[in-house]
Design a protein around this motif. Structure first.
Motif, PDB file in Angstrom:
ATOM      1  N   GLU A  61       0.854  -1.619  -0.039  1.00 22.76           N
ATOM      2  CA  GLU A  61       0.370   0.003   0.004  1.00 22.76           C
ATOM      3  C   GLU A  61       0.986   0.466   0.305  1.00 22.76           C
ATOM      4  OE1 GLU A  61      -2.557  -0.824   3.600  1.00 22.76           O
ATOM      5  OE2 GLU A  61      -3.668  -1.773   2.664  1.00 22.76           O
ATOM      6  N   ASP A  64       1.814   1.443  -3.591  1.00 26.58           N
ATOM      7  CA  ASP A  64       0.950   2.517  -4.591  1.00 26.58           C
ATOM      8  C   ASP A  64       1.528   4.144  -4.077  1.00 26.58           C
ATOM      9  OD1 ASP A  64       0.243   0.258  -5.986  1.00 26.58           O
ATOM     10  OD2 ASP A  64      -0.689  -0.376  -4.489  1.00 26.58           O
ATOM     11  N   GLY A  68       2.110   6.040  -7.204  1.00 29.38           N
ATOM     12  CA  GLY A  68       1.365   6.129  -8.287  1.00 29.38           C
ATOM     13  C   GLY A  68       0.766   5.352  -9.328  1.00 29.38           C
ATOM     14  N   THR A  69       0.524   4.141  -8.869  1.00 28.17           N
ATOM     15  CA  THR A  69       0.553   2.538  -9.225  1.00 28.17           C
ATOM     16  C   THR A  69      -0.990   2.604  -9.633  1.00 28.17           C
ATOM     17  OG1 THR A  69       1.768   1.780  -7.599  1.00 28.17           O
ATOM     18  CG2 THR A  69       2.746   1.715  -9.513  1.00 28.17           C
ATOM     19  N   ASP A  70      -1.671   3.379  -8.830  1.00 28.61           N
ATOM     20  CA  ASP A  70      -2.846   2.870  -8.891  1.00 28.61           C
ATOM     21  C   ASP A  70      -3.214   1.737  -8.314  1.00 28.61           C
ATOM     22  OD1 ASP A  70      -5.789   3.664  -9.527  1.00 28.61           O
ATOM     23  OD2 ASP A  70      -5.820   2.980 -11.711  1.00 28.61           O
ATOM     24  N   GLY A  71      -2.755   1.716  -7.102  1.00 25.56           N
ATOM     25  CA  GLY A  71      -3.848   0.359  -6.526  1.00 25.56           C
ATOM     26  C   GLY A  71      -2.770  -1.558  -7.256  1.00 25.56           C
ATOM     27  N   LEU A  72      -2.162  -1.130  -8.148  1.00 28.23           N
ATOM     28  CA  LEU A  72      -1.381  -2.080  -8.561  1.00 28.23           C
ATOM     29  C   LEU A  72      -0.617  -3.315  -7.315  1.00 28.23           C
ATOM     30  CD1 LEU A  72       0.028  -3.620 -10.830  1.00 28.23           C
ATOM     31  CD2 LEU A  72       2.235  -2.351 -10.943  1.00 28.23           C
ATOM     32  N   ARG A  75      -2.951  -4.660  -5.388  1.00 31.83           N
ATOM     33  CA  ARG A  75      -3.764  -6.120  -5.715  1.00 31.83           C
ATOM     34  C   ARG A  75      -3.103  -7.477  -5.821  1.00 31.83           C
ATOM     35  NH1 ARG A  75      -5.464  -1.777  -8.747  1.00 31.83           N
ATOM     36  NH2 ARG A  75      -4.153  -2.187 -10.794  1.00 31.83           N
TER      37      ARG A  75
END
Length: 280
Positions: A61, A64, A68-72, A75
């Motif tokens: 978390e 991310d 700035g990896t948008d939750g990659l 996940r």
């Protein structure tokens, strides 16, 4: 020295490391610079990039947020942690995550979905402490299904022996029993205790679980001392369902179960937490 190249298709852990290195280099950050941003060492970043260490959820978390990896990575870490489960257990864990209803009977231990971190660490570290942090994290990751917006309806029947079998120390047990009481407040979780006074009962053959799905066939799951066994055989599922109904009927109500858990917690493990031993 040039770090080894990963094959991202080799495993979820390799894919995570490959993507982390790619994202870090795209951001123009060194290992040490990224480590400083996410509050860890550059060495740890390097170990995860080369699949030598297993990442944790809080670390993912922070990645991310930093990159700035948008939750990659949040996940991906679920796949990584699931891959740390024993290979024979992974198919069950995947089905468990999709189940609409989960029913378990436990004769000796608190069910894995309801274990605290300290309790899980003690159980998983009894015979082998290799990669213990990763294995504990994998077990706790399974529990995230109970926090979903639409969690599975989960029903656990525990033998009273589970409350008295001291796992770890008195502090670990008190924390674990308090956690069971907390879980009782969740609308989709029910915990019942099968008291000693029942005598012979339908669960004497051992622990087992039933998974029910909205569309797929029901599953019954059991374990021996080597591995787990899962089947959708209609006769086996019917037998498991009947046994579970009998256990539910013989067990204390949820309210009386909570009262028994509270009494055992106070009488056996003390009103105040005892000094905790280092379980790491």
């Amino acid at each position: 020295m040039r770090s080894r190249e990963l094959d991202p298709s080799a495993s979820p852990l390799d894919y995570y490391g490959y993507e982390l290195r790619r994202a870090r280099e795209s951001a123009g950050l060194t290992l040490a610079q990224l480590g400083a941003i996410v509050f860890c060492t550059g060495s740890l970043i390097g170990q995860i990039e080369t699949a030598a260490r297993v990442p944790q959820r809080d670390f993912s978390e922070r990645l991310d947020a930093a990159l700035g990896t948008d939750g990659l990575f949040s996940r991906l870490v679920g796949l990584v942690l699931r891959s740390q489960l024993p290979s024979w257990f992974q198919p069950y864990a995947e089905l468990e995550a999709r189940a609409a209803y989960i029913s378990t009977f436990q004769a000796q231990l608190v069910d894995g979905l309801l274990q605290t971190e300290a309790y899980a660490r003690t159980v998983l570290g009894l015979r082998d402490r290799t990669d213990l942090d990763s294995r504990v994290a994998a077990r706790l990751e399974r529990q995230r299904i109970l926090g979903r917006d639409e969690p599975p309806a989960t029903w656990a029947v525990l033998s009273e022996a589970v409350l008295h079998q001291e796992i770890g120390d008195r502090h670990v047990m008190r924390e674990q029993l308090a956690h069971l009481l907390t879980m009782q407040h969740r609308s989709w979780v029910t915990v019942q205790v099968l008291p000693f006074s029942v005598g012979a009962h339908a669960g004497l053959m051992g622990s087992f679980a039933l998974l029910r799905f909205e569309k797929d066939p029901d599953i019954v799951y059991s374990e021996d001392f080597v591995q787990g066994h899962m089947t959708a055989n209609p006769q086996a599922v019917k037998e498991g369902s009947v046994r579970y109904d009998q256990l539910q009927a013989a067990a204390l109500s949820a309210e009386d179960s909570a009262a028994l858990i509270t009494r055992v917690m106070k009488e056996r493990y003390g009103n105040e937490p005892t000094p905790r031993r280092d379980l790491a």
